[in-house]
Design a protein around this motif. Structure first.
Motif, PDB file in Angstrom:
ATOM      1  N   ARG A   1       0.580  -1.291   0.106  1.00  0.00           N
ATOM      2  CA  ARG A   1       0.165  -0.119   0.039  1.00  0.00           C
ATOM      3  C   ARG A   1       0.809   1.276   0.002  1.00  0.00           C
ATOM      4  O   ARG A   1       0.123   2.373  -0.038  1.00  0.00           O
ATOM      5  N   VAL A   2       2.209   1.220   0.186  1.00  0.00           N
ATOM      6  CA  VAL A   2       2.974   2.266   0.183  1.00  0.00           C
ATOM      7  C   VAL A   2       3.774   2.251  -1.140  1.00  0.00           C
ATOM      8  O   VAL A   2       4.413   1.096  -1.676  1.00  0.00           O
ATOM      9  N   GLN A   3       4.155   3.389  -1.556  1.00  0.00           N
ATOM     10  CA  GLN A   3       4.814   3.765  -2.840  1.00  0.00           C
ATOM     11  C   GLN A   3       5.673   4.928  -2.750  1.00  0.00           C
ATOM     12  O   GLN A   3       5.446   6.006  -2.387  1.00  0.00           O
TER      13      GLN A   3
ATOM     14  N   VAL B   1       6.125   9.857  -1.082  1.00  0.00           N
ATOM     15  CA  VAL B   1       5.838   8.847  -0.389  1.00  0.00           C
ATOM     16  C   VAL B   1       4.163   9.110  -0.633  1.00  0.00           C
ATOM     17  O   VAL B   1       3.531   9.781  -0.140  1.00  0.00           O
ATOM     18  N   ARG B   2       3.764   7.823  -0.983  1.00  0.00           N
ATOM     19  CA  ARG B   2       2.255   7.584  -1.235  1.00  0.00           C
ATOM     20  C   ARG B   2       1.781   6.261  -0.427  1.00  0.00           C
ATOM     21  O   ARG B   2       2.389   5.387  -0.300  1.00  0.00           O
ATOM     22  N   PHE B   3       0.551   6.435   0.528  1.00  0.00           N
ATOM     23  CA  PHE B   3       0.040   5.638   1.196  1.00  0.00           C
ATOM     24  C   PHE B   3      -1.393   5.600   0.879  1.00  0.00           C
ATOM     25  O   PHE B   3      -2.044   6.778   0.950  1.00  0.00           O
TER      26      PHE B   3
ATOM     27  N   VAL C   1       0.967   7.406   8.710  1.00  0.00           N
ATOM     28  CA  VAL C   1       1.818   6.449   7.876  1.00  0.00           C
ATOM     29  C   VAL C   1       2.847   6.893   7.028  1.00  0.00           C
ATOM     30  O   VAL C   1       3.975   6.397   6.872  1.00  0.00           O
ATOM     31  N   ALA C   2       2.494   7.828   6.028  1.00  0.00           N
ATOM     32  CA  ALA C   2       3.260   8.567   4.989  1.00  0.00           C
ATOM     33  C   ALA C   2       4.441   9.125   6.156  1.00  0.00           C
ATOM     34  O   ALA C   2       5.695   9.106   5.407  1.00  0.00           O
TER      35      ALA C   2
ATOM     36  N   ALA D   1       8.353   8.359   5.530  1.00  0.00           N
ATOM     37  CA  ALA D   1       9.565   9.096   5.044  1.00  0.00           C
ATOM     38  C   ALA D   1      10.550   9.360   6.099  1.00  0.00           C
ATOM     39  O   ALA D   1      11.863   9.231   5.886  1.00  0.00           O
ATOM     40  N   THR D   2      10.199   9.268   7.353  1.00  0.00           N
ATOM     41  CA  THR D   2      11.167   9.247   8.545  1.00  0.00           C
ATOM     42  C   THR D   2      11.968   8.095   8.619  1.00  0.00           C
ATOM     43  O   THR D   2      13.185   8.301   8.710  1.00  0.00           O
TER      44      THR D   2
END
Length: 168
Positions: free
Chosen positions: A33-35, A47-49, A60-61, A65-66
């Motif tokens: 689910r993350v890109q 970051v895409r969620f 979540v995004a 990223a962190t």
């Protein structure tokens, strides 16, 4: 990186995965689910969620990223450490080579009655200066890369703050 995201989210008390999904399955679930996309010719990434709950998207995004930034920092630290170890090993190799050369020249010096101390010191200081210049170059590169990384962090942080929650 995904394991760090899972840990970060659970530490922050964010229950983002279905209860029926185990921790091991959740990493695969998250990965699906993350890109993350690198932006060409920059130090930025996006970051895409995707989730049905808009209140989960930003945390979540941000966790992704962190965690990615921390992973990149750790990788850079490891690369600097390896370069430093290589330089130190080369310095030690040259020091041993210098000792061996001096030991080989000592009998000749005794036989000819000449003094090799000045020559030995000249060679030693030339090589020491060369190594010092190499180490200085590595440290200058390190400071430069850390500055670039800090700029990336600031840009990523400002980009994430400027995006409304609904657009993530």
């Amino acid at each position: 990186v995904l394991e760090a995201v899972e840990l970060r989210l659970s530490d922050e008390g964010i229950a983002w995965r279905p209860v029926s999904v185990t921790a091991a399955e959740s990493i695969d679930h998250l990965g699906a689910r993350v890109q993350v996309d690198l932006i060409r010719e920059t130090h930025l990434f996006s970051v895409r969620f995707e989730d049905a709950d808009p209140w989960l998207v930003a945390p979540v995004a941000n966790a992704v990223a962190t965690s990615l930034l921390e992973h990149l920092e750790e990788t850079a630290r490891n690369q600097r450490r390896k370069r430093r170890e290589t330089i130190e090993a080369e310095r030690e190799r040259l020091r041993l080579q210098l000792r061996a050369t001096y030991a080989a020249l000592e009998p000749m010096s005794a036989r000819l009655g000449s003094a090799l101390i000045d020559d030995r010191h000249n060679v030693f200081f030339e090589r020491l200066n060369s190594l010092t210049a190499g180490m200085t170059k590595v440290f200058v590169e390190r400071v430069s890369k850390e500055g670039e990384l800090e700029g990336v962090r600031e840009r990523a942080s400002s980009l994430l703050k400027d995006v409304p929650l609904g657009e993530l």
